[in-house]
Design a protein around this motif. Structure first.
Motif, PDB file in Angstrom:
ATOM      1  N   TRP A   1      39.495 -15.426  89.257  1.00 10.79           N
ATOM      2  CA  TRP A   1      38.364 -16.085  88.697  1.00 10.79           C
ATOM      3  C   TRP A   1      38.240 -17.520  89.093  1.00 10.79           C
ATOM      4  CZ3 TRP A   1      36.324 -17.605  83.719  1.00 10.79           C
ATOM      5  CH2 TRP A   1      37.632 -18.407  83.002  1.00 10.79           C
ATOM      6  N   ASP A   2      37.039 -17.696  88.776  1.00  8.13           N
ATOM      7  CA  ASP A   2      36.583 -19.486  88.376  1.00  8.13           C
ATOM      8  C   ASP A   2      36.968 -20.371  89.155  1.00  8.13           C
ATOM      9  OD1 ASP A   2      35.371 -21.643  86.838  1.00  8.13           O
ATOM     10  OD2 ASP A   2      37.529 -22.048  85.793  1.00  8.13           O
TER      11      ASP A   2
ATOM     12  N   GLY B   1      31.800 -22.329  79.303  1.00 11.80           N
ATOM     13  CA  GLY B   1      32.812 -23.246  79.939  1.00 11.80           C
ATOM     14  C   GLY B   1      32.989 -24.600  79.696  1.00 11.80           C
TER      15      GLY B   1
ATOM     16  N   ASP C   1      41.890 -24.561  89.857  1.00 11.73           N
ATOM     17  CA  ASP C   1      42.075 -24.216  88.824  1.00 11.73           C
ATOM     18  C   ASP C   1      42.619 -23.034  88.676  1.00 11.73           C
ATOM     19  OD1 ASP C   1      40.738 -26.426  88.339  1.00 11.73           O
ATOM     20  OD2 ASP C   1      39.047 -25.664  87.539  1.00 11.73           O
TER      21      ASP C   1
ATOM     22  N   ASN D   1      32.436 -18.134  93.707  1.00  7.10           N
ATOM     23  CA  ASN D   1      32.853 -17.010  93.227  1.00  7.10           C
ATOM     24  C   ASN D   1      32.149 -15.527  93.401  1.00  7.10           C
ATOM     25  OD1 ASN D   1      33.529 -17.893  90.220  1.00  7.10           O
ATOM     26  ND2 ASN D   1      32.200 -19.177  90.594  1.00  7.10           N
TER      27      ASN D   1
ATOM     28  N   SER E   1      32.056 -27.857  83.117  1.00  5.60           N
ATOM     29  CA  SER E   1      31.029 -27.802  83.465  1.00  5.60           C
ATOM     30  C   SER E   1      29.921 -27.235  82.233  1.00  5.60           C
ATOM     31  CB  SER E   1      31.121 -25.910  83.823  1.00  5.60           C
ATOM     32  OG  SER E   1      31.633 -24.757  83.866  1.00  5.60           O
TER      33      SER E   1
ATOM     34  N   LEU F   1      26.327 -17.959  86.108  1.00  5.39           N
ATOM     35  CA  LEU F   1      27.197 -18.955  86.381  1.00  5.39           C
ATOM     36  C   LEU F   1      26.231 -19.225  87.229  1.00  5.39           C
ATOM     37  CD1 LEU F   1      30.581 -16.866  87.423  1.00  5.39           C
ATOM     38  CD2 LEU F   1      30.744 -17.451  85.257  1.00  5.39           C
TER      39      LEU F   1
ATOM     40  N   ASP G   1      34.245 -22.429  91.428  1.00  2.88           N
ATOM     41  CA  ASP G   1      33.676 -23.368  92.197  1.00  2.88           C
ATOM     42  C   ASP G   1      34.447 -24.204  92.963  1.00  2.88           C
ATOM     43  OD1 ASP G   1      34.429 -24.013  89.309  1.00  2.88           O
ATOM     44  OD2 ASP G   1      32.853 -25.123  89.335  1.00  2.88           O
TER      45      ASP G   1
END
Length: 458
Positions: free
Chosen positions: A286-287, A75, A264, A122, A78, A111, A289
Motif C-alpha cells: 500500500w501507499d 496521511g 516507503d 496505487n 501528503s 486518495l 504514490d
C-alpha cells in the motif's frame, strides 16, 4: 387499495427527488463524480477531528445521497505538504462503494495521488497484489471530487487498511493488526522493541478495547520474533525466525515490495494474526504514490529496497539478516521467477494501459487545476513533462527495467549463499524491447525502448 396508493406516491416521490438531484449534481467525466458538503461549509483542517458532511455520488443515472457522514484529513507528508489533500470518510452505515466482491464498510479513504503524476500507482499495485494472490490489497475506484462546491481534481476511493471482512480478516475484538513505523509515523498505542529498536503501532485491537494483557502479549511476541532473527540458529526452521512468520505471506509481501520499487515500503509495514496464532502474516502492499521509482531520495530502478541504508527504515536490518539465510534467498529467487514466468511483466504493462484509458478524461480535468509539470513534494521524482503519456511511458520503462534487474540481483544474492541459481529467461545485451515488453528488431522509429535493462530514447 389505500396501500397501493401510498406505495405509488412513495415511488413517485423518490423518482422526482432523484431527478432533482441529478439536475443539481452533474457527472463531470466518465468516472463517477462525488460531491462532499461539510456542515456550514467548514474547511477540513484536522486529521484527528471529523466534520459532519453530506456525500453525494453521481454515477450515470444513479445518484446516491448519504447524510450523517463524517470526513477528516489523513496521511502524513501528503496531508501537511500538499494543497490537494487526502481524506478519510466515515459513513453512519456500511456502504459497498467498490462492488459486491469488496468490503461493505463504514470507513473509506479518498486518495489524492498528488505526488504521482500518473495517478495510477496505487491502483496498479492492486493489480499486482491480485496477480500474486495476496489475501488483501486495497482496491481502487477513480472519481472526480467537488468539496463544498469547488472542484478538487481526480481522487481514488480505496479500502481503508483495517480489520474487517474482505479486508484484513482476523477477529475484530482480539486479532492483531500492527504497523511498523518510525519516529515520523508512530502513534499511540505503540511498542518499541529492544532488540532492533523498531516501533510497532497497534492498530487492532482498537485502543479503546486494548487491554494490558493484550499489550503485554503483543510485546512478548515481538521480542521473541526479533530475538529469533538475531539468534545464532536463526536459520533453523523450528526455532529461528521462520517459526514466527507465515512463510508464503512474508515472501509474497517482500518480493512485492521490491517489485514496486517503493522507497516507503519499509517505512510502513502492516502485519497481522489471530491472538492465539503463532505465525504472523504480512501485507497488504500500500501507499505507492512515490513507488515505482518516483522518489527523489534514492532511485530504486537498479537498487534493492532492503539495502538502501536509510536511517528511518529500521526493518532493513531484519531483511539484511534474512538475506544471509540460504532458505530465504532461494525462496525470494524462486517466487520472483515464478511470477515472471507466469507473465508478470506483460500483466503490469497491460494494467498500466487499462488504467491510463480508465482515467483519461478525468486526468485531463485534474491537470487543468493542478499543473502537470510542477513539483508537489520535495521527495517526489523531479522529472517533469507537459503531457500525461510521458509519465505513463516512464512507468512502463520502470517495469521493463526493474523486473529483469531484480532477477539478476536476487540471483547474485543467492550466489553469495553458495547456491547456483537456475538460469532465468535468456537475455542478450543487443535485444531491444518496446514499452509493452515485446522484443522488436533494431529500428530507427522514434520512441522509447529498453535495451540491456536501460531506457533508450530514439
Amino acid at each position: 387499495m389505500k396501500n397501493r396508493i401510498i406505495l405509488y406516491l412513495t415511488m413517485l416521490f423518490i423518482a422526482v427527488a432523484s431527478k432533482a438531484l441529478a439536475q443539481q449534481y452533474q457527472q463531470l467525466t466518465d468516472v463517477p463524480t462525488v460531491y462532499i458538503e461539510t456542515e456550514n461549509a467548514q474547511d477540513i483542517t484536522s486529521k484527528e477531528n471529523y466534520l459532519n458532511c453530506t456525500f453525494i455520488m453521481v454515477d450515470g443515472d444513479n445518484v446516491t445521497r448519504l447524510e450523517n457522514t463524517q470526513i477528516r484529513g489523513r496521511g502524513n507528508s501528503s496531508w501537511w505538504n500538499s494543497d490537494k489533500k487526502p481524506y478519510r470518510v466515515k459513513f453512519d452505515k456500511k456502504q459497498q462503494l467498490l462492488g459486491e466482491d469488496f468490503a461493505k464498510a463504514k470507513n473509506w479513504t479518498l486518495l489524492a495521488n498528488h505526488g504521482d503524476k500518473t495517478m495510477i500507482r496505487n491502483a496498479l499495485t492492486y493489480q499486482l497484489g491480485r496477480f500474486m494472490g495476496m489475501k488483501f490489497c486495497p482496491a481502487a475506484k477513480f472519481i472526480d471530487l467537488y468539496l463544498n462546491g469547488k472542484y478538487r481534481g481526480t481522487y481514488q476511493i480505496s479500502d481503508h487498511v483495517q480489520v474487517h471482512k474482505k479486508r484484513i480478516e482476523v477477529d475484530e475484538d482480539n486479532g492483531w493488526l500492527l504497523e511498523v513505523a518510525n519516529e515520523n509515523s508512530k502513534e499511540e498505542p505503540y511498542i518499541t522493541s529492544t532488540r532492533y529498536s523498531i516501533t510497532y503501532n497497534i492498530k487492532n485491537p482498537d485502543d479503546e478495547l486494548l487491554t494490558v494483557d493484550q499489550r503485554i502479549a503483543i510485546g512478548q511476541w515481538l521480542e521473541a520474533f526479533e530475538k529469533a532473527v538475531a539468534s545464532n540458529d536463526y536459520q533453523n526452521p523450528e526455532t529461528g525466525y521462520r517459526a514466527y512468520i507465515d512463510e508464503t505471506d512474508f515472501i509474497n509481501w517482500y518480493v512485492g515490495a521490491e517489485l514496486t520499487g517503493n522507497i516507503d515500503a519499509l517505512y510502513s509495514i502492516y502485519m497481522y494474526k489471530e491472538a492465539d496464532e503463532q505465525k504472523m502474516h504480512f501485507g497488504p502492499l500500500w501507499d505507492l504514490d512515490i513507488g515505482y521509482d518516483n522518489s527523489s531520495e534514492k532511485s530504486l530502478l537498479r537498487n534493492l529496497e532492503a539495502f538502501l541504508g536509510l536511517w528511518n527504515r529500521p526493518f532493513e536490518k531484519i531483511l539484511q539478516r534474512l538475506w544471509k539465510d540460504p532458505w530465504f534467498a532461494q525462496a525470494c529467487n524462486d517466487r520472483l521467477n515464478q511470477l515472471v514466468e507466469a507473465g508478470l511483466q506483460q500483466h503490469l504493462i497491460t494494467a498500466i494501459d487499462s488504467l491510463r484509458n480508465a482515467i483519461w478524461q478525468t486526468q485531463g480535468q485534474n491537470f487543468k487545476v493542478w499543473p502537470i509539470n510542477k513539483q508537489v513534494y520535495s521527495f517526489e521524482k523531479h522529472n517533469y513533462y507537459t503531457n500525461y503519456d510521458s509519465y505513463i511511458d516512464d512507468l512502463k520503462a520502470f517495469v521493463n527495467t526493474h523486473i529483469p534487474y531484480l532477477q539478476q540481483a536476487f540471483a547474485q544474492k543467492l550466489g553469495t549463499n553458495g547456491i547456483t541459481p537456475a538460469k532465468t529467461s535468456d537475455e542478450h545485451s543487443s535485444t531491444l524491447y518496446d514499452l509493452q515488453g515485446r522484443k522488436v528488431q533494431q529500428t530507427n522509429k522514434k520512441g522509447i525502448y529498453i535495451q540491456n535493462r536501460k531506457k533508450i530514447i530514439l
